[in-house]
Design a protein around this motif. Sequence first.
Motif, mmCIF file in Angstrom:
data_model
loop_
_atom_site.group_PDB
_atom_site.id
_atom_site.type_symbol
_atom_site.label_atom_id
_atom_site.label_comp_id
_atom_site.label_asym_id
_atom_site.label_seq_id
_atom_site.Cartn_x
_atom_site.Cartn_y
_atom_site.Cartn_z
ATOM 1 N N ASP A 81 0.799 -1.184 -0.021
ATOM 2 C CA ASP A 81 0.062 0.091 -0.064
ATOM 3 C C ASP A 81 0.766 1.149 -0.042
ATOM 4 O OD1 ASP A 81 0.907 0.053 2.682
ATOM 5 O OD2 ASP A 81 -0.856 -0.236 3.627
ATOM 6 N N ARG A 82 0.359 2.461 -0.072
ATOM 7 C CA ARG A 82 0.945 3.818 -0.226
ATOM 8 C C ARG A 82 2.042 3.738 0.993
ATOM 9 N NH1 ARG A 82 0.534 9.183 1.663
ATOM 10 N NH2 ARG A 82 1.145 10.682 0.072
ATOM 11 N N ARG A 83 1.552 3.547 2.232
ATOM 12 C CA ARG A 83 2.498 3.501 3.363
ATOM 13 C C ARG A 83 3.662 2.617 3.350
ATOM 14 N NH1 ARG A 83 0.607 1.571 9.055
ATOM 15 N NH2 ARG A 83 2.528 1.416 10.063
ATOM 16 N N ALA A 84 3.619 1.545 2.835
ATOM 17 C CA ALA A 84 4.475 0.648 2.650
ATOM 18 C C ALA A 84 5.535 0.962 1.549
ATOM 19 C CB ALA A 84 4.105 -0.697 2.225
ATOM 20 N N VAL A 85 5.151 1.494 0.399
ATOM 21 C CA VAL A 85 5.852 2.301 -0.599
ATOM 22 C C VAL A 85 6.752 3.511 0.017
ATOM 23 C CG1 VAL A 85 5.878 3.464 -2.833
ATOM 24 C CG2 VAL A 85 4.338 1.459 -2.493
ATOM 25 N N LEU A 86 6.108 4.262 0.826
ATOM 26 C CA LEU A 86 6.813 5.378 1.248
ATOM 27 C C LEU A 86 7.864 4.742 2.328
ATOM 28 C CD1 LEU A 86 3.866 7.796 1.986
ATOM 29 C CD2 LEU A 86 5.657 7.925 -0.093
ATOM 30 N N HIS A 87 7.524 3.912 3.110
ATOM 31 C CA HIS A 87 8.454 3.229 3.966
ATOM 32 C C HIS A 87 9.768 2.742 3.013
ATOM 33 C CE1 HIS A 87 10.218 1.025 7.650
ATOM 34 N NE2 HIS A 87 10.289 0.226 6.692
ATOM 35 N N VAL A 88 9.506 1.897 2.139
ATOM 36 C CA VAL A 88 10.712 1.355 1.254
ATOM 37 C C VAL A 88 11.523 2.630 0.737
ATOM 38 C CG1 VAL A 88 11.483 -0.025 -0.490
ATOM 39 C CG2 VAL A 88 9.562 -0.732 1.255
ATOM 40 N N CYS A 89 10.913 3.605 0.342
ATOM 41 C CA CYS A 89 11.434 4.672 -0.409
ATOM 42 C C CYS A 89 12.488 5.310 0.741
ATOM 43 C CB CYS A 89 10.240 5.771 -0.925
ATOM 44 S SG CYS A 89 9.463 5.078 -2.213
ATOM 45 N N ARG A 90 11.952 5.645 1.813
ATOM 46 C CA ARG A 90 12.591 6.207 3.097
ATOM 47 C C ARG A 90 13.993 5.235 3.328
ATOM 48 N NH1 ARG A 90 7.735 7.815 4.941
ATOM 49 N NH2 ARG A 90 7.632 6.056 6.199
ATOM 50 N N GLU A 91 13.510 3.943 3.328
ATOM 51 C CA GLU A 91 14.413 2.916 3.966
ATOM 52 C C GLU A 91 15.797 2.990 2.705
ATOM 53 O OE1 GLU A 91 13.620 -1.386 4.102
ATOM 54 O OE2 GLU A 91 13.128 -0.785 6.078
ATOM 55 N N GLU A 92 15.403 3.203 1.676
ATOM 56 C CA GLU A 92 16.409 3.072 0.519
ATOM 57 C C GLU A 92 17.065 4.339 0.244
ATOM 58 O OE1 GLU A 92 17.795 0.205 -0.466
ATOM 59 O OE2 GLU A 92 16.234 -0.980 0.508
ATOM 60 N N TRP A 93 16.535 5.543 0.772
ATOM 61 C CA TRP A 93 17.137 6.699 0.469
ATOM 62 C C TRP A 93 18.724 7.177 0.595
ATOM 63 C CZ3 TRP A 93 15.681 10.145 -2.839
ATOM 64 C CH2 TRP A 93 15.908 11.369 -2.921
ATOM 65 N N PRO A 94 19.195 6.682 1.696
ATOM 66 C CA PRO A 94 20.548 6.709 2.091
ATOM 67 C C PRO A 94 21.485 6.290 0.533
ATOM 68 C CG PRO A 94 19.675 5.615 3.669
ATOM 69 C CD PRO A 94 18.616 5.671 2.749
ATOM 70 N N ILE A 95 20.877 5.506 -0.313
ATOM 71 C CA ILE A 95 21.843 5.336 -1.808
ATOM 72 C C ILE A 95 21.861 6.852 -2.379
ATOM 73 C CG2 ILE A 95 21.620 4.261 -3.795
ATOM 74 C CD1 ILE A 95 20.288 1.893 -2.556
ATOM 75 N N VAL A 96 20.808 7.491 -2.212
ATOM 76 C CA VAL A 96 21.013 9.006 -3.015
ATOM 77 C C VAL A 96 21.737 9.735 -2.114
ATOM 78 C CG1 VAL A 96 19.637 10.637 -3.730
ATOM 79 C CG2 VAL A 96 18.860 8.369 -4.168
ATOM 80 N N GLU A 97 21.442 9.846 -0.735
ATOM 81 C CA GLU A 97 22.277 10.554 0.232
ATOM 82 C C GLU A 97 23.777 10.536 0.093
ATOM 83 O OE1 GLU A 97 19.368 11.271 4.171
ATOM 84 O OE2 GLU A 97 20.446 9.504 3.841
ATOM 85 N N ALA A 98 24.075 9.185 -0.140
ATOM 86 C CA ALA A 98 25.624 8.987 -0.206
ATOM 87 C C ALA A 98 26.305 9.481 -1.631
ATOM 88 C CB ALA A 98 25.923 7.417 -0.281
ATOM 89 N N ALA A 99 25.335 9.776 -2.672
ATOM 90 C CA ALA A 99 25.965 10.405 -3.711
ATOM 91 C C ALA A 99 26.217 11.894 -3.593
ATOM 92 C CB ALA A 99 25.049 10.136 -4.899
ATOM 93 N N VAL A 100 25.327 12.366 -2.708
ATOM 94 C CA VAL A 100 25.489 14.179 -2.651
ATOM 95 C C VAL A 100 26.920 14.423 -2.217
ATOM 96 C CG1 VAL A 100 24.336 15.876 -1.292
ATOM 97 C CG2 VAL A 100 22.996 14.231 -1.959
ATOM 98 N N PRO A 101 27.499 13.895 -1.110
ATOM 99 C CA PRO A 101 28.824 14.497 -0.632
ATOM 100 C C PRO A 101 29.871 14.403 -1.788
ATOM 101 C CG PRO A 101 27.994 13.298 1.219
ATOM 102 C CD PRO A 101 27.074 13.070 0.009
#
Length: 172
Positions: A81-101
């Motif tokens: 559901d939407r909540r699960a999708v948002l949870h997984v999106c947040r959980e995997e976000w460090p992949i993007v965060e690691a590219a920023v520095p």
Amino acid sequence: MSGTDHSAARAEGAGRRSRADYTGGVYGSVLAASVVIGAGTLGSFPRLELVLLLLLTGVVFWIAHVHAQLFGARLAQWTPDRRAVLHVCREEWPIVEAAVPPAVAVAVSPVLGLGVSGAVWLSLSTAVAGQVGWSVAAAHRSGASPRLVVATASVNLVLGLLIISFKIILKH
């Protein structure tokens, strides 16, 4: 849901957050270092191209990880559901965060008086430092002993140095 069930669900959610998985951050840092190595010769705007390559690769791999989490093993068990999708999106976000520095390192390199080659090395060093930092944060947050924190930092530093050695060998 009773008050007890609701409290148990909140405690479980807090427990998951306290055991936050930094795998994506470590993975994203290795990915960023690999992008810098694989970039080779860039076109007429090498800094801009490298910044975009780092950020867009992070986003593409984030989407791939979200998709794999949602539609790999989980889809066979339940429809997200939407909540699960948002949870997984947040959980995997460090992949993007690691590219920023590493991308920021490239962006600020002219201010530091660095040429394109210096920008690449600064970005690569930043990615490796991020890799070590994410692994130390993961070990520390999971309650690992100081010895294990040092061990994970050492392993990730060796992996980072291996990536740097590829850069030296490839000589781009």
